[in-house]
Enzyme design. Structure first.
Site, PDB file in Angstrom:
ATOM      1  N   ALA A  33       1.097  -1.806  -0.016  1.00  0.00           N
ATOM      2  CA  ALA A  33       0.256   0.151  -0.138  1.00  0.00           C
ATOM      3  C   ALA A  33       1.371   1.927   0.285  1.00  0.00           C
ATOM      4  CB  ALA A  33      -0.756   0.120   1.484  1.00  0.00           C
ATOM      5  N   VAL A  98      14.861  -7.713  -1.022  1.00  0.00           N
ATOM      6  CA  VAL A  98      15.858  -6.713  -0.494  1.00  0.00           C
ATOM      7  C   VAL A  98      16.315  -7.224   0.196  1.00  0.00           C
ATOM      8  CG1 VAL A  98      16.382  -4.520   0.242  1.00  0.00           C
ATOM      9  CG2 VAL A  98      15.374  -4.381  -1.717  1.00  0.00           C
ATOM     10  N   CYS A 181      -3.410  -2.625  11.732  1.00  0.00           N
ATOM     11  CA  CYS A 181      -4.597  -2.400  12.500  1.00  0.00           C
ATOM     12  C   CYS A 181      -5.284  -3.384  13.201  1.00  0.00           C
ATOM     13  CB  CYS A 181      -6.104  -3.296  11.435  1.00  0.00           C
ATOM     14  SG  CYS A 181      -7.352  -2.370  11.236  1.00  0.00           S
ATOM     15  N   ASP A 318       3.931   0.332   7.386  1.00  0.00           N
ATOM     16  CA  ASP A 318       4.096  -1.083   8.852  1.00  0.00           C
ATOM     17  C   ASP A 318       5.510  -0.707   9.643  1.00  0.00           C
ATOM     18  OD1 ASP A 318       0.967  -0.540   8.284  1.00  0.00           O
ATOM     19  OD2 ASP A 318       1.284  -3.134   7.809  1.00  0.00           O
ATOM     20  N   LYS A 326      -0.963   1.422  12.389  1.00  0.00           N
ATOM     21  CA  LYS A 326      -0.233   0.855  11.422  1.00  0.00           C
ATOM     22  C   LYS A 326      -1.248   0.415  10.712  1.00  0.00           C
ATOM     23  CE  LYS A 326       4.226  -0.760  13.343  1.00  0.00           C
ATOM     24  NZ  LYS A 326       4.807   0.405  12.473  1.00  0.00           N
ATOM     25  N   THR A 327      -1.973   1.222   9.663  1.00  0.00           N
ATOM     26  CA  THR A 327      -2.906   0.985   8.482  1.00  0.00           C
ATOM     27  C   THR A 327      -2.754   1.702   7.061  1.00  0.00           C
ATOM     28  OG1 THR A 327      -4.039   3.360   9.218  1.00  0.00           O
ATOM     29  CG2 THR A 327      -4.547   1.095  10.365  1.00  0.00           C
ATOM     30  N   ALA A 328      -3.652   1.342   6.605  1.00  0.00           N
ATOM     31  CA  ALA A 328      -3.084   1.677   5.328  1.00  0.00           C
ATOM     32  C   ALA A 328      -4.208   3.109   4.881  1.00  0.00           C
ATOM     33  CB  ALA A 328      -4.476   0.615   4.036  1.00  0.00           C
ATOM     34  N   ALA A 329      -4.979   3.351   5.848  1.00  0.00           N
ATOM     35  CA  ALA A 329      -5.665   4.716   6.308  1.00  0.00           C
ATOM     36  C   ALA A 329      -4.018   5.717   5.987  1.00  0.00           C
ATOM     37  CB  ALA A 329      -5.867   4.358   6.845  1.00  0.00           C
ATOM     38  N   CYS A 361      -9.204   3.031  11.696  1.00  0.00           N
ATOM     39  CA  CYS A 361      -9.343   1.470  11.993  1.00  0.00           C
ATOM     40  C   CYS A 361     -11.145   1.577  12.050  1.00  0.00           C
ATOM     41  CB  CYS A 361      -8.791   1.423  13.262  1.00  0.00           C
ATOM     42  SG  CYS A 361      -9.442  -0.314  13.556  1.00  0.00           S
TER      43      CYS A 361
HETATM   44  C1  LIG Z   1      -6.738  -8.095   8.374  1.00  0.00           C
HETATM   45  C2  LIG Z   1      -6.309  -6.666   8.342  1.00  0.00           C
HETATM   46  C3  LIG Z   1      -7.064  -5.995   8.427  1.00  0.00           C
HETATM   47  C4  LIG Z   1      -6.850  -5.310   8.027  1.00  0.00           C
HETATM   48  N1  LIG Z   1      -7.741  -3.598   7.867  1.00  0.00           N
HETATM   49  C5  LIG Z   1      -7.232  -2.492   8.111  1.00  0.00           C
HETATM   50  C6  LIG Z   1      -8.419  -1.467   7.863  1.00  0.00           C
HETATM   51  O1  LIG Z   1      -9.502  -1.660   8.070  1.00  0.00           O
HETATM   52  N2  LIG Z   1      -7.983  -0.091   7.205  1.00  0.00           N
HETATM   53  C7  LIG Z   1      -6.559   0.134   6.948  1.00  0.00           C
HETATM   54  O2  LIG Z   1      -6.140   1.229   6.645  1.00  0.00           O
HETATM   55  N3  LIG Z   1      -5.494  -0.617   7.483  1.00  0.00           N
HETATM   56  C8  LIG Z   1      -5.585  -1.946   7.240  1.00  0.00           C
HETATM   57  N4  LIG Z   1      -4.798  -3.790   7.641  1.00  0.00           N
HETATM   58  C9  LIG Z   1      -3.659  -2.626   7.409  1.00  0.00           C
HETATM   59  C10 LIG Z   1      -3.096  -2.637   6.248  1.00  0.00           C
HETATM   60  O3  LIG Z   1      -3.301  -3.940   4.991  1.00  0.00           O
HETATM   61  C11 LIG Z   1      -1.672  -2.130   5.993  1.00  0.00           C
HETATM   62  O4  LIG Z   1      -1.318  -1.097   7.638  1.00  0.00           O
HETATM   63  C12 LIG Z   1      -0.969  -1.692   4.615  1.00  0.00           C
HETATM   64  O5  LIG Z   1      -1.129  -2.797   4.157  1.00  0.00           O
HETATM   65  C13 LIG Z   1       0.197  -1.896   5.486  1.00  0.00           C
HETATM   66  O6  LIG Z   1       1.140  -1.385   4.012  1.00  0.00           O
HETATM   67  P1  LIG Z   1       2.823  -1.390   3.936  1.00  0.00           P
HETATM   68  O7  LIG Z   1       3.165  -1.258   2.265  1.00  0.00           O
HETATM   69  O8  LIG Z   1       3.161  -0.601   4.730  1.00  0.00           O
HETATM   70  O9  LIG Z   1       2.781  -2.835   3.709  1.00  0.00           O
HETATM   71  P2  LIG Z   1       2.381  -3.788   2.675  1.00  0.00           P
HETATM   72  O10 LIG Z   1       0.825  -3.737   2.192  1.00  0.00           O
HETATM   73  O11 LIG Z   1       2.043  -5.047   3.805  1.00  0.00           O
HETATM   74  O12 LIG Z   1       3.227  -4.277   1.800  1.00  0.00           O
HETATM   75  C14 LIG Z   1       4.953  -4.534   2.139  1.00  0.00           C
HETATM   76  C15 LIG Z   1       4.877  -4.918   1.000  1.00  0.00           C
HETATM   77  O13 LIG Z   1       6.289  -4.964   0.981  1.00  0.00           O
HETATM   78  C16 LIG Z   1       7.121  -6.141   0.087  1.00  0.00           C
HETATM   79  N5  LIG Z   1       8.374  -7.034   0.844  1.00  0.00           N
HETATM   80  C17 LIG Z   1       8.571  -7.700   2.119  1.00  0.00           C
HETATM   81  N6  LIG Z   1      10.049  -7.837   2.191  1.00  0.00           N
HETATM   82  C18 LIG Z   1      10.515  -7.052   0.965  1.00  0.00           C
HETATM   83  C19 LIG Z   1      12.080  -7.424   0.430  1.00  0.00           C
HETATM   84  N7  LIG Z   1      12.913  -8.230   1.481  1.00  0.00           N
HETATM   85  N8  LIG Z   1      12.435  -6.785  -0.827  1.00  0.00           N
HETATM   86  C20 LIG Z   1      11.403  -6.023  -1.370  1.00  0.00           C
HETATM   87  N9  LIG Z   1       9.429  -6.153  -1.050  1.00  0.00           N
HETATM   88  C21 LIG Z   1       9.222  -6.819   0.301  1.00  0.00           C
HETATM   89  C22 LIG Z   1       6.031  -7.631   0.143  1.00  0.00           C
HETATM   90  O14 LIG Z   1       6.192  -8.415  -0.297  1.00  0.00           O
HETATM   91  C23 LIG Z   1       5.135  -6.467   0.165  1.00  0.00           C
HETATM   92  O15 LIG Z   1       4.314  -6.036  -1.273  1.00  0.00           O
HETATM   93  C24 LIG Z   1      -5.414  -4.395   7.995  1.00  0.00           C
HETATM   94  C25 LIG Z   1      -4.728  -5.373   7.410  1.00  0.00           C
HETATM   95  C26 LIG Z   1      -5.217  -6.431   7.745  1.00  0.00           C
HETATM   96  C27 LIG Z   1      -3.915  -8.185   7.986  1.00  0.00           C
END
Ligand SMILES: Cc1cc2nc3c(=O)[nH]c(=O)nc-3n(C[C@H](O)[C@H](O)[C@H](O)COP(=O)(O)OP(=O)(O)OC[C@H]3O[C@@H](n4cnc5c(N)ncnc54)[C@H](O)[C@@H]3O)c2cc1C
Length: 430
Positions: A33, A98, A181, A318, A326-329, A361
């Site tokens: 995200a 990475v 979340c 995250d 820690k949220t997509a929001a 959330c």
């Molecule tokens: C059940 C559940 C419910 C949720 N509900 C909500 C909600 O209602 N509202 C909300 O806002 N958020 C919600 N979330 C949280 C939200 O999905 C996360 O906070 C968000 O996806 C974080 O974004 P991010 O990009 O940091 O991590 P992620 O979206 O998890 O993406 C991380 C990326 O990094 C990649 N990666 C990992 N290791 C490596 C590496 N070594 N090298 C290169 N790439 C790598 C992965 O493949 C992945 O594509 C929920 C999550 C879950 C599991």
């Protein structure tokens, strides 16, 4: 491994170009995200910018949808897209993991020892779900009534189990913070309880919330509305209880329980349904890197999201050591801030953009109603809507419609496309 420019206007890009070493103006680690939103926000400001997105995954998931998959509202496939289609046109996708950071050389090292260099680095590989930290859990998942909405392939099993259960004990667990979340463990529980209420079997099901936390939700303004549902569903709350072991065939879960006087004990509970949420930690390659703080997360200034030692390194999502939810929001608000600050560091924009710690959330307290928690650093409430439209501290039908109908397209077509709806960054001194 592929290093593939995604051709503008062509969803499938061009054929892979294999090169031993590559150099990019901006390198983004993680196309989740946060990573895709940042790339899209960068390109919206500076079309043609040379950006590499590094991620080994071939599928991008809308994880916030998994709660609704576990409740039979969404089907799982609607939360997944091929990575190629999720990436913005014009970025170079390096399909590899990475393994290490070398900030002194402005380089990241990929598995297999390939080197990618950058002028500006954005770190956002999310967090690690530490299933192994709970003895027996990895083997138990997916059978014998053990499930988790934290895995794409298991969220449909949650719904299957919820529909089948007519009596017995259902345990929902929550590990120590931080987790992504923080409301998701209890969202699964309320939606299950609501289904049992509608099926007239709620009285025959004993529901337990076994949480490692000391309170139901970290921001107290939302607790009264949640407690109304806890009482209505007859849920037993056990705080200070961390899941440490699962025996699937025996259908037992073991918890490490911390008592008020500081003493601790192990207790074992039988279950018919166990919704387990694993402990969550920084990814190993981040934890072992010079970018990490003592707890393993990437160290950043909480407002600028810039690393304190390396001004050309930024982190969000995250993996950052900020105290927001820690949220997509949160990532939706952080990405434009990082995009602005990266371009300012490249001399292409003026001023510094600041993040206020916003996270959200949507607590699904019943099918059709949500308590919409929205807050910034320090638990300050930050509602996006006036209280007459959505009062975040009360269950709201409109907030449910927002979650079910508005947020998924806002994610795919807004956030991942650089359209910063409800997410324009504030500039310092503005
Ligand atoms: C059940 C559940 C419910 C949720 N509900 C909500 C909600 O209602 N509202 C909300 O806002 N958020 C919600 N979330 C949280 C939200 O999905 C996360 O906070 C968000 O996806 C974080 O974004 P991010 O990009 O940091 O991590 P992620 O979206 O998890 O993406 C991380 C990326 O990094 C990649 N990666 C990992 N290791 C490596 C590496 N070594 N090298 C290169 N790439 C790598 C992965 O493949 C992945 O594509 C929920 C999550 C879950 C599991």
């Amino acid at each position: 491994m592929n290093d593939q420019p995604i051709a503008a206007g062509h969803p499938h890009g061009t054929a892979p170009i294999r090169v031993a070493e590559s150099a990019h103006t901006v390198v983004i680690v993680g196309a989740g995200a946060a990573g895709i939103a940042t790339a899209a926000s960068l390109l919206a400001r500076e079309p043609g910018l040379n950006i590499a997105l590094i991620d080994p995954a071939h599928t991008h998931y809308y994880q916030p949808g998994w709660t609704l998959v576990g409740a039979g509202v969404f089907n799982a496939a609607s939360t997944a897209r091929p990575m190629r289609e999720a990436l913005p046109a014009g970025v170079h996708w390096i399909g590899a993991a990475v393994a290490a950071f070398e900030p002194e050389r402005n380089a990241v090292i990929l598995e297999g020892n390939r080197v990618v260099t950058y002028q500006q680095l954005v770190v956002c590989p999310g967090l690690k779900l530490d299933w192994q930290a709970v003895e027996g859990l990895p083997e138990a998942l997916g059978r014998n009534g053990v499930t988790s909405n934290y895995r794409y392939d298991l969220a449909p099993y949650t719904w299957e189990l919820v529909q089948k259960l007519r009596s017995g004990r259902a345990i929902f667990t929550q590990p120590p913070m931080p987790i992504k979340c923080a409301g998701a463990p209890q969202k699964a529980m309320y939606l299950a309880a609501d289904h049992w209420r509608r099926a007239s079997v709620l009285g025959d099901i004993q529901i337990e919330f076994q949480s490692a936390a000391a309170v139901l939700f970290g921001v107290s303004a939302y607790v009264p509305a949640l407690m109304d549902y806890v009482r209505a569903y007859g849920i037993q709350l056990d705080f200070g209880h961390a899941l440490v072991g699962v025996d699937g065939p025996a259908r037992t879960a073991t918890f490490h329980c911390t008592q008020a006087d500081g003493s601790s004990a192990l207790i074992t509970r039988e279950f018919d349904l166990l919704h387990a949420v694993p402990p969550q930690v920084a990814p190993d390659f981040v934890r072992a890197s010079p970018l990490a703080d003592a707890a393993g997360w990437v160290q950043v200034d909480p407002a600028t999201l810039c690393h304190p030692h390396w001004p050309n390194i930024h982190a969000l999502g995250d993996v950052a050591n900020t105290t927001n939810a820690k949220t997509a929001a949160a990532a939706r608000k952080q990405a434009p801030v990082v995009a602005h600050n990266v371009l300012a560091a490249l001399g292409k924009l003026q001023g510094q953009a600041l993040y206020d710690g916003y996270g959200s959330c949507p607590l699904t307290v019943e099918r059709g109603k949500i308590v919409l928690a929205e807050f910034t650093y320090g638990g300050q409430l930050k509602p996006s809507f006036p209280a007459w439209l959505i009062d975040g501290t009360r269950p709201s039908r409109l907030a449910w419609l927002l979650k079910e109908r508005v947020l998924p397209p806002l994610y795919w077509r807004g956030m991942l496309r650089g359209r910063e709806w409800l997410a324009r960054p504030e500039l310092a001194g503005a």
